[in-house]
Each structure stands twice: as structure tokens, then as C-alpha cells.
Motif scaffolding. Sequence first.
Motif, PDB file in Angstrom:
ATOM      1  N   LYS A   1     -13.677   2.269  -5.259  1.00 49.86           N
ATOM      2  CA  LYS A   1     -12.785   2.013  -4.123  1.00 49.86           C
ATOM      3  C   LYS A   1     -12.540   0.513  -3.950  1.00 49.86           C
ATOM      4  CE  LYS A   1     -12.474   2.821   0.891  1.00 49.86           C
ATOM      5  NZ  LYS A   1     -13.109   3.482   2.041  1.00 49.86           N
TER       6      LYS A   1
ATOM      7  N   ASP B   1     -10.360  -0.794  -6.786  1.00 51.64           N
ATOM      8  CA  ASP B   1      -8.967  -0.373  -6.654  1.00 51.64           C
ATOM      9  C   ASP B   1      -8.219  -1.200  -5.607  1.00 51.64           C
ATOM     10  OD1 ASP B   1      -9.081   1.562  -8.565  1.00 51.64           O
ATOM     11  OD2 ASP B   1      -8.360   3.186  -7.273  1.00 51.64           O
ATOM     12  N   LYS B   2      -8.905  -1.552  -4.536  1.00 48.64           N
ATOM     13  CA  LYS B   2      -8.220  -2.260  -3.453  1.00 48.64           C
ATOM     14  C   LYS B   2      -8.234  -3.778  -3.653  1.00 48.64           C
ATOM     15  CE  LYS B   2      -6.693  -0.175  -0.480  1.00 48.64           C
ATOM     16  NZ  LYS B   2      -5.410   0.590  -0.399  1.00 48.64           N
TER      17      LYS B   2
ATOM     18  N   PHE C   1      -5.957  -6.031  -6.236  1.00 47.81           N
ATOM     19  CA  PHE C   1      -4.582  -6.409  -5.964  1.00 47.81           C
ATOM     20  C   PHE C   1      -4.456  -7.354  -4.766  1.00 47.81           C
ATOM     21  CE2 PHE C   1      -4.567  -2.563  -8.419  1.00 47.81           C
ATOM     22  CZ  PHE C   1      -3.700  -2.899  -9.444  1.00 47.81           C
TER      23      PHE C   1
ATOM     24  N   GLU D   1     -13.626   9.726  -0.498  1.00 53.05           N
ATOM     25  CA  GLU D   1     -12.789   8.996   0.468  1.00 53.05           C
ATOM     26  C   GLU D   1     -11.363   8.871  -0.059  1.00 53.05           C
ATOM     27  OE1 GLU D   1     -14.826   5.376   1.442  1.00 53.05           O
ATOM     28  OE2 GLU D   1     -16.284   6.444   2.660  1.00 53.05           O
ATOM     29  N   LYS D   2     -10.830   9.985  -0.487  1.00 52.29           N
ATOM     30  CA  LYS D   2      -9.470   9.990  -1.038  1.00 52.29           C
ATOM     31  C   LYS D   2      -8.675  11.088  -0.348  1.00 52.29           C
ATOM     32  CE  LYS D   2     -10.803   8.311  -5.606  1.00 52.29           C
ATOM     33  NZ  LYS D   2     -10.955   8.625  -7.049  1.00 52.29           N
TER      34      LYS D   2
ATOM     35  N   PHE E   1      -1.129  -0.373 -10.707  1.00 54.61           N
ATOM     36  CA  PHE E   1      -0.510  -1.123  -9.622  1.00 54.61           C
ATOM     37  C   PHE E   1      -1.303  -0.845  -8.348  1.00 54.61           C
ATOM     38  CE2 PHE E   1       2.763  -0.162 -12.730  1.00 54.61           C
ATOM     39  CZ  PHE E   1       3.405  -1.370 -12.882  1.00 54.61           C
ATOM     40  N   ARG E   2      -0.944  -1.513  -7.286  1.00 50.61           N
ATOM     41  CA  ARG E   2      -1.631  -1.277  -6.014  1.00 50.61           C
ATOM     42  C   ARG E   2      -1.380   0.175  -5.566  1.00 50.61           C
ATOM     43  NH1 ARG E   2      -3.118  -4.750  -1.540  1.00 50.61           N
ATOM     44  NH2 ARG E   2      -2.215  -6.533  -2.614  1.00 50.61           N
TER      45      ARG E   2
ATOM     46  N   THR F   1      -3.216   7.222  -5.748  1.00 52.50           N
ATOM     47  CA  THR F   1      -4.464   7.432  -4.995  1.00 52.50           C
ATOM     48  C   THR F   1      -4.358   6.742  -3.642  1.00 52.50           C
ATOM     49  OG1 THR F   1      -5.703   7.412  -7.055  1.00 52.50           O
ATOM     50  CG2 THR F   1      -6.972   7.166  -5.032  1.00 52.50           C
TER      51      THR F   1
ATOM     52  N   TRP G   1      -6.664   5.770  -0.542  1.00 57.99           N
ATOM     53  CA  TRP G   1      -8.066   5.680  -0.126  1.00 57.99           C
ATOM     54  C   TRP G   1      -8.185   5.781   1.384  1.00 57.99           C
ATOM     55  CZ3 TRP G   1     -12.177   5.657  -3.333  1.00 57.99           C
ATOM     56  CH2 TRP G   1     -11.962   5.348  -4.681  1.00 57.99           C
ATOM     57  N   LYS G   2      -9.293   6.362   1.805  1.00 51.01           N
ATOM     58  CA  LYS G   2      -9.584   6.395   3.242  1.00 51.01           C
ATOM     59  C   LYS G   2     -10.034   4.997   3.664  1.00 51.01           C
ATOM     60  CE  LYS G   2     -12.604   8.874   6.450  1.00 51.01           C
ATOM     61  NZ  LYS G   2     -13.658   9.904   6.523  1.00 51.01           N
TER      62      LYS G   2
END
Lengths: 84, 674
Positions: A26, A29-30, A33, B168-169, B617-618, B670, B672-673
Motif C-alpha cells: 500500500k 503504491d501510494k 507517485f 484495504e482495497k 501509474f498512480r 486499485t 486503496w482504503k
Amino acid sequence: MIIAVLAALSQVVFITNMHCVKCTEKIQDKLAFEKGIKDLEFDVARKTVKVTFDPAKTDTARIGGALRRLGYTARGGEIVAVKN
Amino acid sequence: MRGLLFISVFLAAGVSAAAQAPPDTVGMYGEKRDSLAASVVQASAPGNFRSRGSVGSVEVITSSGLYKMACCNLADSFENSASVSVGYTDAVTGARQIRLLGQSGIYTQMLDETRPTMRGIGGIFGLNHIPSQWLESIKTSKGVSSVLDDNEAITGQINLEYRKPMDEKPLFLQASVMSDTRADLNVVSSLQPGRNSRLGTVMMGHISGNFVDFDHNGDGFLDDPRGLVAAAGNRWRYESPSGVLWHFGANAVYDRSRGGQMPSMGESRWKSSVENLSLGGYAKMGVPLSADLSRNFAVVADYTYHELRGRFGAAFWHAGQHSAFVNLLFQHYVSDVHHYTLGLSETFDAFSQFFNGARKDAILSNAGLFGEYTFTPSHRFTMIAALRADWYYCDGVKVTPRLTLRWEPWEQLVLRANGGRGLRHAFPLADNIGVLSTSKFHDAEAIGMHLLEDAWTFGGSLSWYLPFDKSGKTVLSFDYFHTRFTEQGIWDNSERDYRFYSLSSVAATGQKAYSYAHNFQVDLSSEPLRGFTLAATFRYTDARQTRIGRESDIKPMTSLWKGVINLQYATAMRKWIFDLTLSVNGPCKVWEFMEAGYKNGYTPVYPLLFAQVTKRFRGFDLYIGGENLTNFTQRNPIIHASDPWDGRFDASCIWGPLMGAKVYAGVRFTLWKI
């Protein structure tokens, strides 16, 4: 352009409350970027994230804030190394 | 630690005891996937790896591994594995089957989060019914593993871990399309009411299909059947304030496919049409019996109904199967050195079959009493001794002993040994549906034959963690496994007849009767540069089986060897990922009646190349790739394709790819929470 390539990068280590590989997924992924972040290394056992970043584009406060917005604590945050 | 162990008990710890020991970090303890004992310094999860801490010999494909290829369904997920080979059962229906340790996939027990799944009729198209994008990891255990999940594993177990209710998805979407018009769409949503919730659910949806007819080889038959698969699943997890843990869920699959000769051949063409409907539900409950969680009780219950309606040329097969599985487990952690599990289980299957108008019903059932003792005198040695006794309806009492050892004489070396017995009922048509894609099967009595297959598997592995790599990511492993059947169902194919009989009936003719396989495998995996991983595998199989009236004992249609090299390079923070997989597939001996068409009676060696580029990508990923880029296809896969109503028509002799090069593109999103 050449100046940007040669710019010094900084490294900071945050102590978080992450507890599993899914947490690293997580965060990666965040944070990947977020502006100025160049690399991430995780140590789940020690609950640490080492962030390599470009100080001209971001700073430790912003990175810590990004971690907290994901729901993690972000203690520490002192620069541990400068890489060229 | 005991809390985590409790969860593993709850998850019907057969695999967790024998194959997934503490240092594993993926998929082990349900939502809490990593043990805190595991020091993980990483920037990315490896795609495929050998589990270092497991007591048995276990290979893990993680979600990263499932993203390396198109991987629309479970069958596609093993393309970069040498241990597990996947092939079509025939050139008509699209059904696929794995092979492990030189034996058909029917001898590999499939588990859905440690519950037996894909059994009997449900196993025929089962690999096509499980979307890879629903999975979190796939664990392949070689050998006989644990006895806690029944004793059907003969060559190994494949345990599927799904995306979790506590992920958490809230939203995951995936869509892809291939150049042959195969397309798929997956939606997964994991939801929990608030943070630190005791309740979570995951909802999963899938739809995929093939929409255009292709006949690239000009034999008049569709290369791949047209079809549609729709699947839905819903899983829940709840932990009560008293510590009782519940998992429950339901799933449904509908699949229809149309194959055979091209529609342009007219109404008298040879056609196949298959419809599958599967409905199932399960519940698991784990109850801590002591405050320190050293004593626990768990109940696992599972029910599935599967129905198949098929037409294969002039043959009709309509089959239904009710399957139920109940497992009661008590586990006691006496100390860090000793723990044991005791349990009772019942496996029940009721079949009804209509084959060309003849009805064949059957009840298959076994009730078992089992125990498993784990001895861990130090972190360097573990022994799991297991014994179960089952009463089989029609076959009496059978005893299944199993033993697994793990020894780490020094830090860089892990040695494993495993051996024991496995038993399963044969389901003749379900085990080899390819026989219906021929005009040679005339023995309707065979489909109702009652046969309990019985085998022993022994083997072991050596894993050497090369000392020059401080990260411990360079591993050289060697495996050897031997499986020997004392009773087995044998399908024997000749020019005008496809017969089913038992190994004991071979002995009854006065011939020597045996069926065995030796398997050797070498694996090397390494990360020579950060972000660059390499995995190379080579497998050699010597499978032998005697058949009535045959001179050769070499098992037909079983590849002698396979080599796989997988390279991956990921840039920093995995914003770009490049994957390349090359497999070289060794020859296999063909059936005797085919030998004239093959040099020395063996199929040619052929390569398969897969490549994929992923850009992240984001919030979403885009990927493009290619399958079978060497464009190799099996020549003339259908025997007597020009006259399928002739008594020599046979579409079941498949050893290579049926489709040539394909390219695909896809997207994953995706959320995310936060």
C-alpha cells in the motif's frame, strides 16, 4: 537537465506501525507517485521505511504527512544520508 | 505467536503444518500474512519463490507472479512453472489439466484456502473457472503433505489463497483483451465498516469469453472453443469479542462453450457443447479454548453442487455431483517443541450420470480419524508425523501414514524429506474427458467403475542459499520425488478403441503390473542486481506404466523434461516492469498408433516465449504482452479431422499449443482504503 541528474538526494527513515507485506504494498503504491520520491526500502520486522527523495522537490514533513494520510504513524524522520 | 498459530489452526492447518511453517511471509496467516519473526527487507515481493521456512517442499506464486502474464485463469498461472505443466485435455472442449511429478493433475489435491475443491466433475473445467485476479497466492506443495485436509494428495497439493475480506482495497478492477478476442473482466471489492473492524467481506465478480471462431491450421475445427465464463464469490470474516473467528462464503460459476467443426461445415458437422454450473458455500469457525490460545478447536464445512451437460459429437453426457466436506480439529501447543492436532473428517460425493441414455449413479464416501504430531526441538529441525484411518464406503478401512522432515544443518542449507500414502476415488470420465472428443469410446460400463486409487510418494529436496549473496535471494535447489501406484485407473488409447481398466487387471492377465514416476528438478533463483530477478528451472521425469498387451512401459503423452527461464527487471519503485519467460518443452512418447507420424515415436522439442511490459501509474497499471511468441503449434492435433464420424477420429492427443502467437493488453485499477 544535467544539474537535475547530479542533484544530491537525501534519505530519511520513518518508523511506522506497518505490520505486513500488504502494508508495504500500500505504501509503495501510494508514495511512489508523490513528487520528489525516488526510492523506497521496507523493513517489516523493524517497521521502518527508508525513503530516498529529492530535497529540491519535497521534504521530510511532506513525506511524513503522506504516510500519516495512509493511516500509518511516521515517527523519526531525520535525514540519515545524502546520496549524489 | 500463538495467536497467529490459532489462526492457522482455524484455517484447517493441514497445509500450514506440513508445508507453510513460520518464516513464510505470504498468505500464511490469512490477513496477517507475515510472521513478525520474519525480517523482510524488500522493495518488492518476488513473483515466484521457494518457501524457505516451510517444512515441506513448497513453491509459491505471489500476486506479483500472477501479474507476469495475461493469467486470465488458474490454468494460465502455471506458465512460468516447470514443476506444474498445463495442457489441454483435447483439441475441442477447452478443458485443461495440470501435471505434477509426471502424473496427471487428478493426483494433485486442489485446496481452496485449505478446503478440498475441484473434485470429480468440478475438476474437469475447474482450472478455467478460477480467475487468477481473485487470487492472492498459489502454493504448490510437492509430495504427500498433511493428512488434515483428507488424504487425496498423491503427488502434491495446490492451495489457492484468495483476496481477503480485510484487505484495504475497496475496489480492484482488471480488464484485458487478447488478439484472439478472448477478453476478461474482474471486479473485487474488500470492505470493512470502519478501522479496526471485526467484520470484513470481499465480493468478487468475473466474466470472460471467446467471441470469434478461428481455424488457423485449416483442419476444419475451431482452434479454441467459443465460450463464456461468469463467476461470482462472496467471502466474510468475523472475529467476535470473545475471540471466536468465523469465515464463511459462497460462490457460483456458470460456463458454456461451443467447439468442434466450424459452423461453415453445415448442420451435420461434429459439434461439442458443454455447460457447467457450480454452486457452493462454506463456513469455518475457530474457537480458542484457553486464554493463551495454546488449545483451539475448529470446524470446517463445505458443500458444492456441480452440474455438467455435454454433447460431444454423437455422445451425450449429463452429470451432477453433490460434494460435502466436514472437518473437526483440535490443536494443542503443548510447548514450543511439541504440538499436535487431532481430528475427524467426512468427505461425501453423490454422483448421477447419464451417458448416452444409460444412468450410472454412485455414492463415494470416507470418514476419517486422524492425528498429526509436530516435533520442533530447535529452529533447525522439524518433524511432522501423521496418521489417519479412513473407513471407505465399499472399500473398508484404509490407513494413511505420512512423515515430513526439515533439517537446516547450517544457515545456508535446508534439507527436506517427505513420504507417505495417498488414496483417491477414480472418476473415469471426469479424469479424462478428452476420451469423449474421440469416436473410440464404446464402453459405457467403464464410467461407472468403482476404483480406489492407491499410491505412495517419497522424496525430498536440498536448498542451498548461496553464501555470496547477503540478501539470501540466490538459491540453488534440487528436488527428487518418486510416486508408485499400487492401484490406478488406466486409460489406454489405440487406433479404434479407447479403454479404461485398472492396474490390478493388468496383473490379472499375468503381465507385470506397475505404474511409477521418478522426478528430478533443479531450480536457481537470484537477484544479481536490485530490481533484476532471474529464475531458472529444469525438470526431468521418467514415468512408466504397464498396459494390457503393450510392450513399452513408457507412459505415453508425458513430457520427459521441461526447462523454464524467467527474467524480470523492475525500475525503482516498480514504475516499469519487464517480464520475459522462455520455456523449452521436452519430448513425450506418443500412443503406439500415432508412432508412424513421429520421429522415433516422440514429439518434437518446442519452445514457448512469453513477454510483458507493465507501466504503473498512480492508482492503475497498464500492461501489454505476448504469449507463444515463437508461434509454435502442434501440427495436425486432430487425428482424422477430415472425417470425425469415422471410428478413428481422435482430438485427445494433445502435447503442444493449439494457438499460435497472441498479443494482449490490459489494465488494473486499485483503490486503496485511506
